[in-house]
Design an enzyme around this catalytic site. Structure first.
Site, PDB file in Angstrom:
ATOM      1  N   TYR A   1     -57.291 -21.815  29.354  1.00 59.15           N
ATOM      2  CA  TYR A   1     -57.884 -20.914  30.351  1.00 59.15           C
ATOM      3  C   TYR A   1     -58.675 -19.801  29.672  1.00 59.15           C
ATOM      4  CZ  TYR A   1     -54.726 -22.849  33.882  1.00 59.15           C
ATOM      5  OH  TYR A   1     -54.058 -23.669  34.739  1.00 59.15           O
TER       6      TYR A   1
ATOM      7  N   LYS B   1     -22.498  -9.915  29.100  1.00 58.90           N
ATOM      8  CA  LYS B   1     -23.315  -9.676  30.291  1.00 58.90           C
ATOM      9  C   LYS B   1     -24.601 -10.511  30.233  1.00 58.90           C
ATOM     10  CE  LYS B   1     -25.184  -5.573  28.019  1.00 58.90           C
ATOM     11  NZ  LYS B   1     -24.899  -4.158  27.742  1.00 58.90           N
TER      12      LYS B   1
HETATM   13  C1  LIG Z   1     -24.615  -3.902  26.384  1.00 57.53           C
HETATM   14  C2  LIG Z   1     -23.568  -2.955  25.967  1.00 57.53           C
HETATM   15  C3  LIG Z   1     -22.914  -3.088  24.723  1.00 57.53           C
HETATM   16  C4  LIG Z   1     -23.324  -4.104  23.690  1.00 57.53           C
HETATM   17  O1  LIG Z   1     -24.472  -3.678  23.004  1.00 57.53           O
HETATM   18  P1  LIG Z   1     -25.054  -4.465  21.743  1.00 57.53           P
HETATM   19  O2  LIG Z   1     -26.060  -3.552  21.175  1.00 57.53           O
HETATM   20  O3  LIG Z   1     -25.637  -5.722  22.284  1.00 57.53           O
HETATM   21  O4  LIG Z   1     -23.911  -4.737  20.832  1.00 57.53           O
HETATM   22  C5  LIG Z   1     -21.869  -2.217  24.449  1.00 57.53           C
HETATM   23  N1  LIG Z   1     -21.502  -1.269  25.320  1.00 57.53           N
HETATM   24  C6  LIG Z   1     -22.109  -1.095  26.517  1.00 57.53           C
HETATM   25  C7  LIG Z   1     -21.667  -0.027  27.416  1.00 57.53           C
HETATM   26  C8  LIG Z   1     -23.174  -1.923  26.875  1.00 57.53           C
HETATM   27  O5  LIG Z   1     -23.779  -1.746  28.040  1.00 57.53           O
END
Ligand SMILES: *Cc1c(COP(=O)(O)O)cnc(C)c1O
Length: 404
Positions: free
Chosen positions: A271, A44
């Site tokens: 800045y 994702k």
């Molecule tokens: C993002 C996600 C993961 C992966 O998590 P990590 O800690 O990056 O391994 C697994 N399961 C679900 C439902 C997620 O949303």
């Protein structure tokens, strides 16, 4: 000379994605898992900023079962680019999305009765039997049907001829910390459901609970598949979790020195004049700033130049940060600096940047902006170096289009 917009020189600031290291991480994770446990690669948010298509291609070659994604667009992009492996959309779907999901063989989680019925109708119309997963909320209070209300929903799915129950899953609130009491309570709730399903002779091919933390530290909860995200990218989810030797970060952030200034005592930097030189100083300007996702710090952090730490001076700007190179006399214009990653024996870790940002490593990886182009190295057999052209006006990096 070709002055076509495809060929202008790359900006002297970029993220570097080492696909060789990604491959190695995948092999180490695969090797650490029992053979019967499948690996879902979570890609994702552009594979946590690493480029979802490049990551997906390597992960397929290294035996990943399929991919976890968040949005319909992310999944469609991979399908359009020719990824045929299962794509599981992890969040909740709007009803309007279900038709696309069914048509493009994107697997969804159905967590409430309305979507079960809607998807069943669509699947029947398409003449398909559509696999679905059910996400069971066992204490996280995010997506999913409550564990004590899940059974009737699952029975409804099983009763729909055009749907097949491929997976049931849950997600841990706390998996990478030393304290595992709540994770174990969540797992016990999940197991109650699994037992009830067994009693009703409802079989499920993929029962899955683990993210990276669970994969590392809760082996009794692996079941049929683990969903690994951050660890693929070489970042351990916490300081206290189990470590697998050889796993290394895949992403670095680099920039070239774009200006050098000499300061006399009493002169100021940046800045708000947040830094005043106490003695003569030589400073380098790196063309990267908070507009690229670097935290908005003042007089904190450093960059690596010639394998040495060069402290940041003053406040960082949208497009520039200034570092002290007084003690690195060999530093010259256009020398390479490392903003995140390793150079020589020194390293600036993702966690170091997270500290500057008062945030977590996940946030750092996903916060680098697309105007920092992604340069993939150690790509495939040919070992070529490619620069992914990023169109900042669109969510889709051009590399994805070019390769599709
Ligand atoms: C993002 C996600 C993961 C992966 O998590 P990590 O800690 O990056 O391994 C697994 N399961 C679900 C439902 C997620 O949303």
């Amino acid at each position: 000379m070709n002055l076509n917009s495809e060929h202008f020189p790359p900006r002297p600031a970029w993220t570097e994605i080492d696909l060789g290291k990604l491959r190695r991480n995948l092999q180490l994770i695969r090797g650490d898992l029992p053979k019967h446990v499948q690996l879902m690669a979570v890609v994702k948010d552009e594979a946590y900023g690493h480029g979802a298509l490049d990551v997906a291609r390597v992960a397929v070659e290294e035996g990943a079962w399929g991919f976890g994604l968040s949005t319909l667009e992310e999944a469609m992009t991979l399908r359009d680019a020719g990824i045929t492996a299962p794509l599981l959309l992890l969040g909740e779907r709007q009803e309007a999305e279900l038709e696309w999901c069914a048509a493009h063989d994107l697997t969804v989680c159905v967590n409430e009765i309305h979507n079960v019925r809607a998807l069943a109708k669509i699947a029947a119309k398409l003449g398909k039997q559509v696999p679905v997963h059910v996400k069971i909320h066992t204490g996280m209070s995010r997506y999913g049907v409550r564990w004590d209300e899940a059974l009737p929903l699952i029975e409804q799915i099983v009763a729909e001829k055009s749907l097949s129950l491929e997976g049931v899953m849950t997600h841990f609130s706390q998996s990478d910390e030393t304290e595992k009491t709540f994770a174990n309570l969540q797992f016990a709730r999940f197991q109650e459901i699994l037992t009830a399903l067994e009693q009703r002779k409802i079989s499920v091919k993929l029962r899955h609970t683990c993210n990276s933390g669970g994969f590392l530290d809760l082996p009794h909860t692996h079941l049929d598949m683990v969903r690994v995200g951050i660890l693929l990218y070489g970042v351990f989810p916490s300081l206290v979790c189990r470590k697998i030797p050889g796993i290394e970060p895949v992403m670095s952030v680099k920039a070239k020195i774009a200006a050098i200034q000499k300061l006399k005592p009493g002169e100021v930097v940046g800045y708000g004049m947040r830094y005043t030189a106490a003695s003569e100083r030589r400073i380098a300007i790196l063309p990267i700033g908070y507009g690229d996702g670097f935290p908005r710090v003042r007089n904190e952090g450093c960059a690596l130049i010639h394998g040495r730490r060069a402290p940041l001076l003053g406040g960082i700007a949208m497009d520039a940060l200034m570092v002290d190179i007084t003690d690195i006399p060999q530093a010259q214009m256009w020398d390479e600096a490392v903003i995140m990653g390793r150079q020589g024996n020194e390293e600036i870790t993702v966690r170091d940047i997270a500290k500057l940002k008062n945030s977590v490593t996940y946030d750092v990886l996903t916060s680098w902006r697309l105007r920092l182009r992604r340069k993939s190295v150690n790509h495939t057999k040919q070992d070529e170096t490619r620069i992914s052209r990023i169109d900042t006006n669109s969510a889709k990096p051009e590399s994805i289009r070019a390769n599709s």
